[in-house]
Design an enzyme around this catalytic site. Structure first.
Site, PDB file in Angstrom:
ATOM      1  N   CYS A   6      42.204  44.602  41.469  1.00  0.00           N
ATOM      2  CA  CYS A   6      42.532  43.761  42.627  1.00  0.00           C
ATOM      3  C   CYS A   6      42.140  42.328  42.347  1.00  0.00           C
ATOM      4  O   CYS A   6      41.411  42.035  41.391  1.00  0.00           O
ATOM      5  CB  CYS A   6      41.832  44.274  43.895  1.00  0.00           C
ATOM      6  N   ASP A  36      36.116  45.386  39.716  1.00  0.00           N
ATOM      7  CA  ASP A  36      36.941  45.309  38.514  1.00  0.00           C
ATOM      8  C   ASP A  36      38.149  44.423  38.829  1.00  0.00           C
ATOM      9  O   ASP A  36      38.992  44.785  39.652  1.00  0.00           O
ATOM     10  CB  ASP A  36      37.375  46.723  38.109  1.00  0.00           C
ATOM     11  N   HIS A  37      38.225  43.278  38.168  1.00  0.00           N
ATOM     12  CA  HIS A  37      39.290  42.317  38.488  1.00  0.00           C
ATOM     13  C   HIS A  37      40.661  42.820  38.065  1.00  0.00           C
ATOM     14  O   HIS A  37      41.682  42.219  38.412  1.00  0.00           O
ATOM     15  CB  HIS A  37      38.996  40.971  37.819  1.00  0.00           C
ATOM     16  N   ARG A  38      40.715  43.936  37.321  1.00  0.00           N
ATOM     17  CA  ARG A  38      42.015  44.492  36.956  1.00  0.00           C
ATOM     18  C   ARG A  38      42.664  45.231  38.119  1.00  0.00           C
ATOM     19  O   ARG A  38      43.892  45.331  38.191  1.00  0.00           O
ATOM     20  CB  ARG A  38      41.854  45.454  35.775  1.00  0.00           C
TER      21      ARG A  38
END
Length: 493
Positions: free
Chosen positions: A467, A463-465
């Protein structure tokens, strides 16, 4: 004074809103004890037996086997004696105390109770997925006249409609059917097969899925194929099965394609739950994937050395999946960002202190993800033993909802399907999933020379949110380093 209480399908926890009735364990007229299982239901999580919180005489059942009921719908009614006459209710009283853990749904029976002044004895709750730990009382059937006498005239009771008794089947085997798997029972029920007429090919006459499928094929082919032992062919002159009607299927380009009948498969149960979760993952999580090839030769050699130990120091065999799981827990200790979830309402990232490691397992019911609790506190041997236990339970359909929920990170070994790589879909609401391909011999530059090594592809979807790419790359690189040099793990053990 007797009362008739209504027991509704309890809240089975973890967001489940409905359940399918697989098998009734009691009949109308049976005497049940407090906390005695009365029905077996299948949810999107697992197969569970639901215990009734009242003791008395079953006066009505709601829902046929194979039908779905929403949470809160009436399940059955029980005629309960009040006061000193509650002999049946006293059986198993207090069984709910000292029970194992698990979600509890409140028993909803007060709405159906009469207006008598006495108190009706009940357990007060239903321990979902676990039962109560009390021994199940034997069912005993009472005469219809006794049931009618136990119910006051002012309380409506489901009428008893006389039904002509079917002709006796000489080939039927008396007593319980030798079937263990609920999948076998469900398959037989879908094709109207009487399991009492089948002779199982398993150990001690156990009826296997192959036996049921053989009977289905035999019935479909009529007399052209031999039927299993003890199974009766359809009677002559019986109405034939309706033929499939060709339907028009709309294509993606808007055209209509004429062809054979399309097969419609309901998205419910485990398949429906997986579909909902994957769709939600794609909608809500901005995921990204990175991958790397790693030389697993040293890891395979280390595993062989562990499993070759003899004598008092020898323990159970350690699997590759157990070693990879232990590497994951070490990596999550270094990169805790990936052991987290996102709270959309609060707009916060929640880092979780424990690692509840899920692993993907393919079963006859579909893809399930059992969870190894507190994996961060386990060694490779302990993780391996728990994975083996959960895998066996998953294949037998015995996983409880608690064993299928609460994961914080998932390990997906799709190499067992013979593929090298994949882009995993995150198991919502987790933040990452590690995918592992097959380990195969490949040409590899080792110590400056070309050699044949055991190579595996590792892929991480995150999940790019929670890290950025640097954290995800550092996590995956640490996994690859431990695979290539297992001694790296010694620094964290």
């Amino acid at each position: 004074m007797p009362q008739v209480l209504e027991f509704k399908l309890p809240d089975l926890g973890e967001g489940l809103t409905e359940a399918e009735i697989v098998r009734w364990l009691v009949e109308v007229g049976d005497v049940v004890a407090i906390d005695q299982p009365v029905v077996e239901v299948e949810t999107a999580k697992a197969m569970v037996e639901v215990p009734c919180p009242y003791g008395g005489v079953v006066t009505a059942r709601f829902g046929d086997e194979g039908s779905e009921l929403p949470v809160g719908a009436p399940l059955l009614t029980v005629a309960v004696s009040v006061g000193a006459d509650a002999g049946a209710s006293e059986v198993g009283a207090g069984a709910a105390s000292g029970s194992g853990s698990g979600g509890a749904g409140a028993a909803s029976g007060s709405a159906g109770a009469g207006s008598g002044s006495g108190e009706v004895e009940s357990s007060g709750n239903v321990l979902v997925g676990y039962g109560t730990g009390a021994p199940v009382a034997r069912r005993r059937r009472v005469r219809p006249t006794a049931v009618a006498a136990a119910v006051p005239a002012r309380v409506p009771v489901a009428p008893v409609v006389p039904v002509a008794a079917p002709d006796p089947v000489p080939d039927a085997v008396p007593g319980p059917v030798a079937v263990v798997s609920p999948l076998v029972r469900k398959l037989a029920r879908q094709h109207d097969l009487d399991l009492r007429k089948l002779s199982g090919s398993g150990r001690d006459g156990l009826i296997l899925r192959a036996d049921v499928e053989s009977a289905i094929r035999a019935l479909a082919e009529g007399t052209s194929a031999p039927l299993p032992a003890g199974f009766a062919a359809p009677a002559a002159g019986a109405a034939p099965e309706p033929e499939a009607v060709p339907v028009s299927v709309a294509s993606s380009a808007g055209r209509t394609v004429e062809g054979s009948a399309a097969q419609r498969i309901p998205l419910r149960g485990v398949r429906g739950a997986v579909a909902d979760k994957l769709s939600r993952s794609r909608r809500e999580i901005p995921d990204a994937t990175c991958w790397v090839d790693a030389d697993a030769t040293e890891l395979m050699a280390a595993r062989a050395a562990m499993n070759s130990v003899a004598g008092p120091a020898a323990g159970p065999k350690v699997s590759v999946l157990a070693l990879l799981a232990r590497i994951c827990t070490a990596a999550l200790a270094r990169f805790p960002e990936l052991n987290s979830t996102v709270d959309l309402e609060a707009r916060e990232i929640v880092r979780l202190p424990e690692v509840h490691l899920g692993f993907a397992a393919q079963t006859e019911r579909g893809l399930v993800v059992p969870v190894v609790r507190d994996a961060q506190a386990r060694n490779a041997e302990s993780i391996g033993a728990e994975i083996a236990r959960l895998t066996e339970a998953a294949r037998a359909g015995r996983l409880t909802p608690a064993e299928l929920t609460g994961g914080t990170f998932t390990l997906n070994n799709y190499g067992v399907f013979g593929v090298d790589g994949s882009t995993p879909i995150i198991n919502h609401p987790e933040a990452a999933m590690l995918g592992v391909g097959r380990i195969v011999p490949k040409p590899w530059v080792y110590q400056g020379e070309l050699a044949v090594r055991q190579v595996v592809q590792l892929s991480l979807t995150f999940d790019h949110r929670v890290c950025d790419g640097g954290t995800a790359g550092g996590f995956l690189r640490y996994i690859a380093d431990c695979v290539e040099q297992p001694a790296v793990l010694l620094r964290t053990l």
